[in-house]
Every structure is written in structure tokens, then in C-alpha cells.
Design an enzyme around this catalytic site. Structure first.
Site, PDB file in Angstrom:
ATOM      1  N   SER A 205       0.838  -1.188   0.000  1.00 30.71           N
ATOM      2  CA  SER A 205       0.000   0.000   0.000  1.00 30.71           C
ATOM      3  C   SER A 205       0.875   1.241   0.000  1.00 30.71           C
ATOM      4  CB  SER A 205      -0.919  -0.013   1.231  1.00 30.71           C
ATOM      5  OG  SER A 205      -1.845   1.058   1.172  1.00 30.71           O
ATOM      6  N   ASP A 206       0.386   2.280  -0.634  1.00 32.29           N
ATOM      7  CA  ASP A 206       1.083   3.555  -0.629  1.00 32.29           C
ATOM      8  C   ASP A 206       0.033   4.654  -0.738  1.00 32.29           C
ATOM      9  OD1 ASP A 206       3.931   4.693  -0.783  1.00 32.29           O
ATOM     10  OD2 ASP A 206       2.841   5.837  -2.298  1.00 32.29           O
TER      11      ASP A 206
END
Length: 193
Positions: free
Chosen positions: A69-70
């Protein structure tokens, strides 16, 4: 043997979010260069980095579902990073006063057995109240959100900064869209319920 669930992150916020699902998992740090590419949009950036973070751990975990995730915050078409200090956080919040800003959270799930990659980007919009200097300073001194994109913690005292929130999943604002993650996991025959 069932596949291990691995969160490719050492973020305490993402870890706390994933714990809500009450499934066993481990966390591990992916080593990924997060520098944006030339002409890369915020959406392209977060999706690429989410995939890269999960991909970075594929060889280490050959029988796993890897979650990457970012997240970035965008105000006036400018990507805002983590402020790192009071001065930068003050500038970011001052610029967000009485405006709507959008957070883009990239999410990826990689099955290290099959090589299957699923990814998406989830937007979430925050409408800020009209903030004066005193309000911003008071907030920053109490919460010190210097490692948070956008210079606030929506799950904490930062809620006092907002007029409204709009998005599919409030967890995405903190950094891990759980509703979408559950759907990606189910596509890999990993069921939370």
C-alpha cells in the site's frame, strides 16, 4: 498449507488497520525507492509503489499473499509528502484551509505462488474547515502528525480540522482500504469471515 498473509509495511497505522480483520499476518519492510517518476501522476505513483512494495517481498515469502500500500495527498494538483517537521506541516495545513484535498491510496495484493497481481487506487476527499494560524498551531502542538501525509491524523484529533469526509472506506484515509482489501483477498480464496 494455507498461504501466509504478509503486510509489506512497517507502518504502525497500517498494522492497526489490518488487525481489525482478526486474521493472522506478519509485517515486513519492503525496500523500495519511492521517488516519483518524471510526469507520473499521483494515481500512477501510488499504484506503482503499492505493487513494488508487495513485489519486493515475493522471493522472501514463496507461499504468501503479500499486501502493498502507498498513499499520497494532493492539493492544487501538487503531491504533498509527509511533512517531517512543524514548519512544513503548518504550511501544508495553511494551504488546505477551506479547501478540498484528495488522498489517493494504492493497494496491491500479490499471490507469490501463482504470481497473480491485483491492484487498485482508492480516492478519499477531505474538506477542511477555515483554519486560522492559532488553530493550526494548536493542532500541530497537540498531535504532532509529522509522519502523516497531509499533516494530520484523521483517526485522532485531526478530525477537528474538517468540514466533511467523502470516500468509500474511511480506513483508506489512514492508509489501508480494508473494504477493497477484503475483496482482493476473497479473489484469492482467502476469506476474512
Amino acid at each position: 498449507m494455507p498461504q501466509q498473509l504478509v503486510l509489506a509495511s512497517t507502518s504502525p497505522y497500517r498494522k492497526q488497520l489490518l488487525e481489525k480483520l482478526r486474521v493472522p499476518f506478519i509485517t515486513d519492510k519492503p525496500f523500495v525507492d519511492e521517488t516519483p517518476l518524471p510526469n507520473e501522476t499521483a494515481i500512477q505513483l501510488v499504484e506503482r509503489l503499492a505493487i513494488a512494495k508487495a513485489q519486493a517481498l515475493v522471493n522472501k515469502y514463496p507461499n504468501a499473499l503479500l499486501i502493498g500500500s502507498d498513499q499520497v495527498c494532493v492539493n492544487n494538483n501538487m503531491i504533498l509528502g509527509k511533512p517531517g517537521n512543524f514548519e512544513t506541516a503548518f504550511t501544508q495545513l495553511k494551504a488546505a484551509s477551506n479547501k478540498s484535498i484528495t488522498f489517493y491510496t494504492g493497494l496491491a495484493l500479490i499471490n507469490s505462488v501463482t504470481g497473480n497481481v491485483q491492484s487498485l487506487v482508492e480516492p478519499f476527499t477531505v474538506k477542511f474547515r477555515q483554519l486560522n494560524d492559532s488553530m493550526i498551531k494548536n493542532y500541530l502542538n497537540k498531535e504532532q502528525p509529522y509522519q502523516c501525509a497531509g499533516s494530520f491524523k484523521s483517526e485522532g484529533y485531526g478530525i477537528a480540522l474538517f468540514d466533511s469526509l467523502a470516500g468509500k472506506d474511511p480506513n483508506s484515509l489512514v492508509g489501508l482500504p480494508l473494504i477493497s482489501l477484503i475483496a482482493l483477498l476473497e479473489a484469492e480464496d482467502f476469506f476474512v469471515l
